[in-house]
Design a protein around this motif. Structure first.
Motif, PDB file in Angstrom:
ATOM      1  N   GLN A  18      40.091  33.937  43.871  1.00  0.00           N
ATOM      2  CA  GLN A  18      39.515  35.276  43.785  1.00  0.00           C
ATOM      3  C   GLN A  18      40.401  36.483  44.699  1.00  0.00           C
ATOM      4  N   TYR A  19      40.323  35.592  45.568  1.00  0.00           N
ATOM      5  CA  TYR A  19      40.890  36.266  47.064  1.00  0.00           C
ATOM      6  C   TYR A  19      42.745  36.043  46.878  1.00  0.00           C
ATOM      7  N   ALA A  20      43.157  35.382  44.980  1.00  0.00           N
ATOM      8  CA  ALA A  20      45.216  35.052  45.681  1.00  0.00           C
ATOM      9  C   ALA A  20      45.156  36.389  44.540  1.00  0.00           C
ATOM     10  N   ARG A  34      37.476  50.540  45.735  1.00  0.00           N
ATOM     11  CA  ARG A  34      37.684  49.965  46.183  1.00  0.00           C
ATOM     12  C   ARG A  34      38.386  48.961  46.492  1.00  0.00           C
ATOM     13  N   ILE A  35      39.583  48.455  45.864  1.00  0.00           N
ATOM     14  CA  ILE A  35      40.180  47.395  45.590  1.00  0.00           C
ATOM     15  C   ILE A  35      41.119  47.645  47.173  1.00  0.00           C
ATOM     16  N   GLU A  36      41.177  48.347  46.655  1.00  0.00           N
ATOM     17  CA  GLU A  36      42.401  49.265  47.823  1.00  0.00           C
ATOM     18  C   GLU A  36      41.276  49.024  49.212  1.00  0.00           C
ATOM     19  N   ILE A  37      40.622  49.281  49.869  1.00  0.00           N
ATOM     20  CA  ILE A  37      39.821  48.928  51.098  1.00  0.00           C
ATOM     21  C   ILE A  37      39.551  47.562  51.154  1.00  0.00           C
ATOM     22  N   GLY A  51      36.432  43.513  43.604  1.00  0.00           N
ATOM     23  CA  GLY A  51      37.185  44.410  42.622  1.00  0.00           C
ATOM     24  C   GLY A  51      37.695  43.940  42.106  1.00  0.00           C
ATOM     25  N   ARG A  52      38.635  43.518  42.339  1.00  0.00           N
ATOM     26  CA  ARG A  52      39.593  43.202  41.767  1.00  0.00           C
ATOM     27  C   ARG A  52      39.630  41.819  40.681  1.00  0.00           C
ATOM     28  N   VAL A  53      38.004  41.481  40.968  1.00  0.00           N
ATOM     29  CA  VAL A  53      38.094  39.976  39.822  1.00  0.00           C
ATOM     30  C   VAL A  53      37.107  41.196  39.079  1.00  0.00           C
ATOM     31  N   LYS A  54      36.010  41.945  39.153  1.00  0.00           N
ATOM     32  CA  LYS A  54      35.015  42.734  38.683  1.00  0.00           C
ATOM     33  C   LYS A  54      36.448  43.551  37.603  1.00  0.00           C
ATOM     34  N   ALA A  55      37.525  44.193  37.577  1.00  0.00           N
ATOM     35  CA  ALA A  55      39.211  44.548  36.911  1.00  0.00           C
ATOM     36  C   ALA A  55      39.090  43.730  35.371  1.00  0.00           C
ATOM     37  N   ASP A  56      39.434  42.307  36.363  1.00  0.00           N
ATOM     38  CA  ASP A  56      40.039  41.211  35.835  1.00  0.00           C
ATOM     39  C   ASP A  56      38.781  41.166  34.188  1.00  0.00           C
ATOM     40  N   VAL A  57      37.690  40.896  34.334  1.00  0.00           N
ATOM     41  CA  VAL A  57      36.910  40.014  33.202  1.00  0.00           C
ATOM     42  C   VAL A  57      36.491  42.419  32.597  1.00  0.00           C
ATOM     43  N   MET A  58      36.406  42.595  33.149  1.00  0.00           N
ATOM     44  CA  MET A  58      36.299  44.085  32.187  1.00  0.00           C
ATOM     45  C   MET A  58      37.285  44.487  31.719  1.00  0.00           C
TER      46      MET A  58
END
Length: 692
Positions: A192-194, A167-170, A147-154
């Motif tokens: 991504q995980y970083a 989702r990111i919290e989970i 989710g964090r990757v999706k948030a970054d690119v969007m």
């Protein structure tokens, strides 16, 4: 071994999956099914079950709750949850507790409990954590996408995505809790995980998915596929830019249409074919997919691309190989413009057919194109970059031929049986919880470079592994310019022994094997040492625009390492040092193989890192052996008296005055390492006997 896979989302069934039916019927289902089939066919697995969510909907009666039943040879358990209806993946977090209760009840009713759970996506990890709390069964985690990757690119549009913050919290909780995180690519493991607070690189392993590519290598076009595509095109024999992906925002298909529409040369040279899932009626698609299809159609109209773009409504899974063959026969290009691609199974399929690639530089395509050398990486945010990447291949017949031929490497490199073997070894290691045998007070330490030293000769690696197993009281480690995950991946691929110490990124990072013999922990004391006085941004500014220096890809950059390509100029190292000195910066500058140049904190090098590890184990210098082959090993070889240069060395190592104390082995690679250790041991034994 009894493995229980947990995957709540998607319309999951064992065969004839309707990919693209919903926004969550994508590559993760293909990955899961292929993994289960490969895992069940080989290795120590006696039973595998997939637990998924059952629901009632008009998508099909086969998705309703049901006890375990075999579907095409795969055992699938469909559990009811609080809501009886189909739910998109963004809403499944509300079902995890009720799903977990049903799963626990099922497990307790079995004659034997699963040994390990494998959670697919973060909602499944939430379930697995509840199961572990109640029953003590550990779990591994595969995110598939984050989710964090999706948030970054969007960017700003991320605020419109329902429950993305939840989702990111989970995902944060899943990353912290899992015994092991399985990633598909270096980008996923290292970039991504970083972005997550719970990021722990030592608990992540890169395990590239396999792919059954046998049917793609001999793919031929078929009349039905040709007819379904050609009916859209005015000149159907032109080369084809082919995209095959679900019509969701992260797949970035609209950018590909823009790239095509904005570039007159590209339109003149090629047609565009977009296979965007399956649809009977646009109005029946869910919101995101319907919006993407409408945008694609609007762009075709805006750029007046009628007769130049094909966009069939449906295709069968059995048609995919023929679709690739259609593009190959027209000397076309397969394009994956995704904002981020966790791995890229379609890239492997296209490669096996013989299609050159143009792929996003974000995610797994980096690894695939590095491995196969069969395409161009492009910035998915730049329509110009996408167009230019395709044109470079279309303009150059020799380049097309080279990329098409190189794709055959994918068949050998990405194999499910190899994946399953490594997967089973990791799980067995976790379950055994068997510490590596390290003497309480080791009496020797051996540190080897990896590329062209430890690996490079398969026979040598096998001989070294056997020899290593016989060395009581010796701590074994590696020192490499590779990142931790890249190093671990190459060691596991070559079946090299597992190191107790990993010095990575040219000595700027140190990792120690945990007591469980599987995961690693970064050394916080070493990090504190190397970061003192390091100003990464100032170094970047000082070297910007320096002639003869080109930054390597973002994936090669680390917190304490900046990596460049040099033009081979012998004076480049001196010019870099002079530029840094003018800026008042003290750094280590390491040039190797005449092409690679690394800038590190002044306290970081393989040599200083080896000395740090030596002191950590309380060993004298004469109890340490180091082995290398190239310029980035000089500091390590120079500082340790018992230095070994393997016979296949480069960068004139054997003639350097600073390395005159080194032993130059007659044997190459790992066998040269063994030879060097035995030489120094015999020398020490002779000196001891003479002293008597």
């Amino acid at each position: 071994m009894f493995l229980l896979h947990v995957a709540l989302q998607g319309c999951l069934r064992a065969d004839n999956v309707e990919y693209g039916l919903t926004a969550d019927t994508g590559g993760h289902i293909r990955y899961l099914l292929d993994l289960v089939k490969a895992s069940s066919a080989a290795g120590p697995v006696r039973r595998t079950v997939i637990a998924t969510r059952g629901f009632e909907s008009d998508l099909g009666a086969e998705y309703a709750p049901a006890p375990v039943r075999a579907e095409a040879g795969v055992e699938i358990l469909r559990l009811a949850t609080r809501s009886p209806h189909y739910l998109p993946k963004e809403e499944l977090w509300a079902e995890t507790e009720s799903f977990a209760e049903g799963l626990i009840a099922w497990i307790e009713a079995q004659g034997q409990r699963p040994d390990m759970l494998h959670a697919h996506y973060a909602d499944a990890a939430s379930v697995a954590a509840i199961v572990e709390d109640r029953l003590g069964i550990p779990f591994v985690f595969t995110a598939h996408s984050l989710g964090r990757v999706k948030a970054d690119v969007m960017g700003a549009r991320a605020a419109e995505v329902p429950h993305l913050g939840k989702r990111i919290e989970i995902e944060e909780a899943a990353i912290r809790r899992a015994s092991l995180v399985i990633a598909s690519s270096r980008d996923e493991a290292e970039v991504q995980y970083a972005g997550y607070a719970g990021y722990d690189p030592g608990r992540i392993r890169i395990l590239p998915p396999g792919s059954d590519l046998s049917r793609f290598g001999a793919a031929t076009a078929c009349p039905e596929v040709e007819a379904s595509i050609n009916r859209f095109l005015s000149e159907p024999d032109k080369p084809v830019l082919l995209a095959l992906a679900r019509p969701v925002a992260k797949k970035n298909l609209c950018a590909l249409v823009r790239a095509f529409g904005e570039n007159a040369e590209l339109r003149q040279r090629a047609n565009l074919v977009i296979m965007a899932g399956n649809r009977q009626d646009l109005a029946a698609l869910d919101g995101e997919m319907a919006g993407e299809i409408r945008e694609i159609l609007c762009l075709i109209d805006r750029y007046d691309l009628y007769g130049q773009v094909a966009y069939p409504k449906t295709h069968r899974p059995d048609d995919v190989a023929a679709i690739y063959a259609y593009a190959r026969d027209r000397r076309g290009v397969f394009v994956n413009p995704a904002l981020n691609e966790p791995f890229g199974l379609t890239l492997l399929e296209a490669s096996a057919v013989g299609l050159p690639l143009v792929a996003t530089d974000s995610g797994g395509p980096n690894d695939i194109i590095e491995m196969c050398g069969n395409g161009e990486l492009v910035d998915p945010q730049s329509t110009q970059a996408i167009a230019e990447g395709a044109l470079r291949i279309l303009r150059d017949p020799a380049l097309w031929d080279g990329y098409a031929k190189a794709g055959a490497k994918a068949v050998a490199a990405y194999d499910w049986s190899r994946h399953a073997t490594r997967y089973h070894e990791l799980l067995a290691s976790l379950l055994a919880q068997r510490p590596e045998t390290i003497a309480p007070r080791p009496d020797q330490l051996l540190i080897c470079d990896i590329d062209n030293t430890l690996v490079g000769c398969d026979i040598g690696v096998r001989r070294f592994s056997q020899w290593r197993s016989e060395q009581e009281g010796m701590v074994f480690g590696v020192a490499t310019g590779r990142s931790f995950h890249s190093a671990m991946s190459i060691l596991e691929q070559r079946d090299a022994p597992r190191p107790q110490v990993m010095i990575t990124s040219v000595g700027s990072e140190i990792y120690h094997l945990d007591a469980n013999g599987t995961t690693y922990t970064a050394d916080p004391d070493w990090r504190a040492i190397v970061q003192r006085g390091w100003n990464r941004q100032a170094v970047l500014r000082a070297l910007k625009g320096l002639p003869g220096l080109q930054p390597q890809a973002a994936l090669e950059q680390r917190a304490f390492k900046l990596s460049y390509f040099s033009d081979g100029d012998r004076e480049i190292t001196a010019r870099v040092r002079a530029r840094l000195e003018v800026a008042g910066l003290q750094c280590s500058v390491i040039h190797s193989h005449g092409r690679y140049l690394d800038i590190l904190p002044v306290r970081a090098s393989k040599g200083t890192a080896v000395d740090f590890v030596r002191r950590r184990y309380g060993l004298p210098e004469n109890a340490v052996f180091v082995a290398g082959d190239s310029g980035n090993d000089i500091e390590m070889l120079r500082t340790i008296p018992q230095a070994i240069i393997v016979a296949n060395f480069s960068d004139d190592l054997a003639s350097l005055p600073a390395l005159s104390h080194s032993y130059v082995a007659r044997a190459t690679h790992a066998r040269g390492v063994i030879e060097g250790v035995l030489h120094f041991r015999n020398k020490a034994r002779s000196a001891w006997q003479s002293a008597r």
